[in-house]
Design a protein around this motif. Structure first.
Motif, PDB file in Angstrom:
ATOM      1  N   THR A  84       0.846  -1.189   0.000  1.00  0.00           N
ATOM      2  CA  THR A  84       0.000   0.000   0.000  1.00  0.00           C
ATOM      3  C   THR A  84       0.883   1.241   0.000  1.00  0.00           C
ATOM      4  O   THR A  84       1.762   1.371   0.848  1.00  0.00           O
ATOM      5  N   ILE A  85       0.643   2.129  -0.938  1.00  0.00           N
ATOM      6  CA  ILE A  85       1.333   3.427  -0.952  1.00  0.00           C
ATOM      7  C   ILE A  85       0.391   4.407  -0.280  1.00  0.00           C
ATOM      8  O   ILE A  85      -0.761   4.555  -0.688  1.00  0.00           O
ATOM      9  N   LYS A  86       0.890   5.079   0.765  1.00  0.00           N
ATOM     10  CA  LYS A  86       0.050   5.961   1.572  1.00  0.00           C
ATOM     11  C   LYS A  86       0.435   7.422   1.376  1.00  0.00           C
ATOM     12  O   LYS A  86       1.546   7.737   0.977  1.00  0.00           O
ATOM     13  N   SER A  87      -0.503   8.285   1.715  1.00  0.00           N
ATOM     14  CA  SER A  87      -0.277   9.724   1.586  1.00  0.00           C
ATOM     15  C   SER A  87       0.700  10.203   2.652  1.00  0.00           C
ATOM     16  O   SER A  87       0.503   9.937   3.836  1.00  0.00           O
ATOM     17  N   PRO A  88       1.728  10.949   2.269  1.00  0.00           N
ATOM     18  CA  PRO A  88       2.673  11.481   3.251  1.00  0.00           C
ATOM     19  C   PRO A  88       2.207  12.789   3.893  1.00  0.00           C
ATOM     20  O   PRO A  88       2.907  13.338   4.738  1.00  0.00           O
ATOM     21  N   MET A  89       1.010  13.274   3.483  1.00  0.00           N
ATOM     22  CA  MET A  89       0.552  14.569   4.003  1.00  0.00           C
ATOM     23  C   MET A  89      -0.955  14.720   3.826  1.00  0.00           C
ATOM     24  O   MET A  89      -1.586  13.936   3.129  1.00  0.00           O
ATOM     25  N   ILE A  90      -1.481  15.746   4.438  1.00  0.00           N
ATOM     26  CA  ILE A  90      -2.879  16.127   4.247  1.00  0.00           C
ATOM     27  C   ILE A  90      -2.948  17.071   3.050  1.00  0.00           C
ATOM     28  O   ILE A  90      -2.079  17.924   2.887  1.00  0.00           O
ATOM     29  N   GLY A  91      -3.959  16.900   2.222  1.00  0.00           N
ATOM     30  CA  GLY A  91      -4.102  17.800   1.085  1.00  0.00           C
ATOM     31  C   GLY A  91      -5.155  17.300   0.120  1.00  0.00           C
ATOM     32  O   GLY A  91      -6.006  16.486   0.471  1.00  0.00           O
ATOM     33  N   THR A  92      -5.083  17.770  -1.118  1.00  0.00           N
ATOM     34  CA  THR A  92      -6.010  17.361  -2.158  1.00  0.00           C
ATOM     35  C   THR A  92      -5.254  16.512  -3.169  1.00  0.00           C
ATOM     36  O   THR A  92      -4.213  16.916  -3.677  1.00  0.00           O
ATOM     37  N   PHE A  93      -5.799  15.332  -3.452  1.00  0.00           N
ATOM     38  CA  PHE A  93      -5.183  14.331  -4.320  1.00  0.00           C
ATOM     39  C   PHE A  93      -5.543  14.614  -5.779  1.00  0.00           C
ATOM     40  O   PHE A  93      -6.710  14.804  -6.114  1.00  0.00           O
ATOM     41  N   TYR A  94      -4.523  14.659  -6.651  1.00  0.00           N
ATOM     42  CA  TYR A  94      -4.744  14.841  -8.080  1.00  0.00           C
ATOM     43  C   TYR A  94      -4.033  13.721  -8.837  1.00  0.00           C
ATOM     44  O   TYR A  94      -2.857  13.441  -8.563  1.00  0.00           O
ATOM     45  N   ARG A  95      -4.726  13.112  -9.791  1.00  0.00           N
ATOM     46  CA  ARG A  95      -4.153  12.017 -10.570  1.00  0.00           C
ATOM     47  C   ARG A  95      -3.389  12.504 -11.792  1.00  0.00           C
ATOM     48  O   ARG A  95      -2.705  11.733 -12.443  1.00  0.00           O
ATOM     49  N   MET A 103      -3.323  11.178 -17.072  1.00  0.00           N
ATOM     50  CA  MET A 103      -3.127  10.684 -15.705  1.00  0.00           C
ATOM     51  C   MET A 103      -1.678  10.217 -15.535  1.00  0.00           C
ATOM     52  O   MET A 103      -1.070   9.720 -16.478  1.00  0.00           O
ATOM     53  N   PHE A 104      -1.151  10.370 -14.312  1.00  0.00           N
ATOM     54  CA  PHE A 104       0.193   9.875 -14.031  1.00  0.00           C
ATOM     55  C   PHE A 104       0.242   8.353 -14.174  1.00  0.00           C
ATOM     56  O   PHE A 104       1.135   7.820 -14.824  1.00  0.00           O
ATOM     57  N   VAL A 105      -0.705   7.647 -13.528  1.00  0.00           N
ATOM     58  CA  VAL A 105      -0.742   6.185 -13.583  1.00  0.00           C
ATOM     59  C   VAL A 105      -2.184   5.703 -13.726  1.00  0.00           C
ATOM     60  O   VAL A 105      -3.119   6.394 -13.349  1.00  0.00           O
ATOM     61  N   GLU A 106      -2.332   4.517 -14.276  1.00  0.00           N
ATOM     62  CA  GLU A 106      -3.622   3.846 -14.412  1.00  0.00           C
ATOM     63  C   GLU A 106      -3.486   2.454 -13.812  1.00  0.00           C
ATOM     64  O   GLU A 106      -2.371   1.951 -13.638  1.00  0.00           O
ATOM     65  N   VAL A 107      -4.611   1.819 -13.518  1.00  0.00           N
ATOM     66  CA  VAL A 107      -4.600   0.450 -13.031  1.00  0.00           C
ATOM     67  C   VAL A 107      -3.986  -0.439 -14.109  1.00  0.00           C
ATOM     68  O   VAL A 107      -4.307  -0.318 -15.286  1.00  0.00           O
ATOM     69  N   GLY A 108      -3.049  -1.290 -13.699  1.00  0.00           N
ATOM     70  CA  GLY A 108      -2.368  -2.187 -14.625  1.00  0.00           C
ATOM     71  C   GLY A 108      -1.044  -1.657 -15.139  1.00  0.00           C
ATOM     72  O   GLY A 108      -0.278  -2.387 -15.763  1.00  0.00           O
ATOM     73  N   LYS A 109      -0.742  -0.399 -14.889  1.00  0.00           N
ATOM     74  CA  LYS A 109       0.505   0.195 -15.380  1.00  0.00           C
ATOM     75  C   LYS A 109       1.677  -0.235 -14.504  1.00  0.00           C
ATOM     76  O   LYS A 109       1.597  -0.227 -13.287  1.00  0.00           O
ATOM     77  N   ALA A 110       2.788  -0.565 -15.159  1.00  0.00           N
ATOM     78  CA  ALA A 110       4.015  -0.886 -14.430  1.00  0.00           C
ATOM     79  C   ALA A 110       4.683   0.418 -14.008  1.00  0.00           C
ATOM     80  O   ALA A 110       4.740   1.381 -14.775  1.00  0.00           O
ATOM     81  N   LEU A 117       3.492   9.286  -9.079  1.00  0.00           N
ATOM     82  CA  LEU A 117       2.211   8.591  -9.043  1.00  0.00           C
ATOM     83  C   LEU A 117       1.027   9.547  -9.023  1.00  0.00           C
ATOM     84  O   LEU A 117      -0.028   9.257  -9.561  1.00  0.00           O
ATOM     85  N   CYS A 118       1.212  10.685  -8.347  1.00  0.00           N
ATOM     86  CA  CYS A 118       0.129  11.646  -8.193  1.00  0.00           C
ATOM     87  C   CYS A 118       0.714  12.952  -7.674  1.00  0.00           C
ATOM     88  O   CYS A 118       1.915  13.055  -7.445  1.00  0.00           O
ATOM     89  N   VAL A 119      -0.158  13.925  -7.484  1.00  0.00           N
ATOM     90  CA  VAL A 119       0.219  15.204  -6.887  1.00  0.00           C
ATOM     91  C   VAL A 119      -0.729  15.442  -5.730  1.00  0.00           C
ATOM     92  O   VAL A 119      -1.924  15.181  -5.833  1.00  0.00           O
ATOM     93  N   ILE A 120      -0.178  15.916  -4.596  1.00  0.00           N
ATOM     94  CA  ILE A 120      -1.017  16.313  -3.473  1.00  0.00           C
ATOM     95  C   ILE A 120      -0.788  17.791  -3.229  1.00  0.00           C
ATOM     96  O   ILE A 120       0.345  18.227  -3.011  1.00  0.00           O
ATOM     97  N   GLU A 121      -1.890  18.551  -3.319  1.00  0.00           N
ATOM     98  CA  GLU A 121      -1.828  19.995  -3.112  1.00  0.00           C
ATOM     99  C   GLU A 121      -2.121  20.294  -1.654  1.00  0.00           C
ATOM    100  O   GLU A 121      -3.118  19.848  -1.100  1.00  0.00           O
ATOM    101  N   ALA A 122      -1.196  21.014  -1.034  1.00  0.00           N
ATOM    102  CA  ALA A 122      -1.374  21.429   0.354  1.00  0.00           C
ATOM    103  C   ALA A 122      -0.919  22.880   0.465  1.00  0.00           C
ATOM    104  O   ALA A 122       0.221  23.205   0.136  1.00  0.00           O
ATOM    105  N   MET A 123      -1.838  23.734   0.895  1.00  0.00           N
ATOM    106  CA  MET A 123      -1.525  25.148   1.098  1.00  0.00           C
ATOM    107  C   MET A 123      -0.960  25.787  -0.174  1.00  0.00           C
ATOM    108  O   MET A 123       0.039  26.484  -0.153  1.00  0.00           O
ATOM    109  N   LYS A 124      -1.581  25.514  -1.313  1.00  0.00           N
ATOM    110  CA  LYS A 124      -1.212  26.075  -2.613  1.00  0.00           C
ATOM    111  C   LYS A 124       0.130  25.567  -3.143  1.00  0.00           C
ATOM    112  O   LYS A 124       0.656  26.094  -4.103  1.00  0.00           O
TER     113      LYS A 124
END
Length: 160
Positions: A84-95, A103-110, A117-124
């Protein structure tokens, strides 16, 4: 106070630039602390204060718990060989990096170590979340543009 109200309070405090907020109500005590230099929420504490009729409330969850525990065991057993890859912070998840980008990744992608994998926006601030392992994306656990909490599961990866 329900979970949605607490999440909205955390977002409000994070966007306001206040260093610390304490809120005490009849049955809930909440403290939210942020650091201004890193713009990351440092600690959030929610404390449920004791209620006078604790005995009737304690009986009800015990009657419900065995029924709710049985279905929860099956998905946990299925996911045992995944990481399981978990969020390292609080914020808004963007794919994706931008609305008009793929999208950065899709199901089935190596994926490989260091892949975004994604972007998490926190405090702009937009923080790219990179993979620390190699494998294949089995499941994406969060919807695009959803709020995420610290340590919330984001992806399931098959390392084989």
């Amino acid at each position: 106070m329900d979970l949605k109200e607490i999440q909205n309070l955390i977002k409000f405090v994070a966007n306001s630039g206040v260093a610390e907020v304490k809120l005490e109500m009849d049955d809930v005590k909440i403290t939210i602390r942020t650091t201004l230099e890193g713009n990351v929420t440092e600690a959030t504490y929610v404390q449920q204060l004791p209620v006078q009729n604790a005995l009737p409330q304690a009986v009800v969850p015990q009657q419900i718990a065995p029924v709710a525990a049985a279905p929860a065991e099956t998905p946990a057993a299925e996911n045992a060989n995944y990481i399981t890859i978990k969020s390292p912070m609080i914020g808004t998840f963007y794919r994706k990096p931008a609305p008009d980008k793929p999208m950065f990744v899709e199901v089935g992608k190596a994926i490989g170590k260091g892949d975004v994998l994604c972007v998490i926006e926190a405090m702009k601030l937009f923080n790219e979340i990179e993979s620390e392992i190699s494998g294949k994306i089995v499941k994406i656990l969060v919807d695009d543009m959803s709020p995420v909490e610290f340590d919330q599961p984001l992806f399931l990866v098959d390392p084989s």
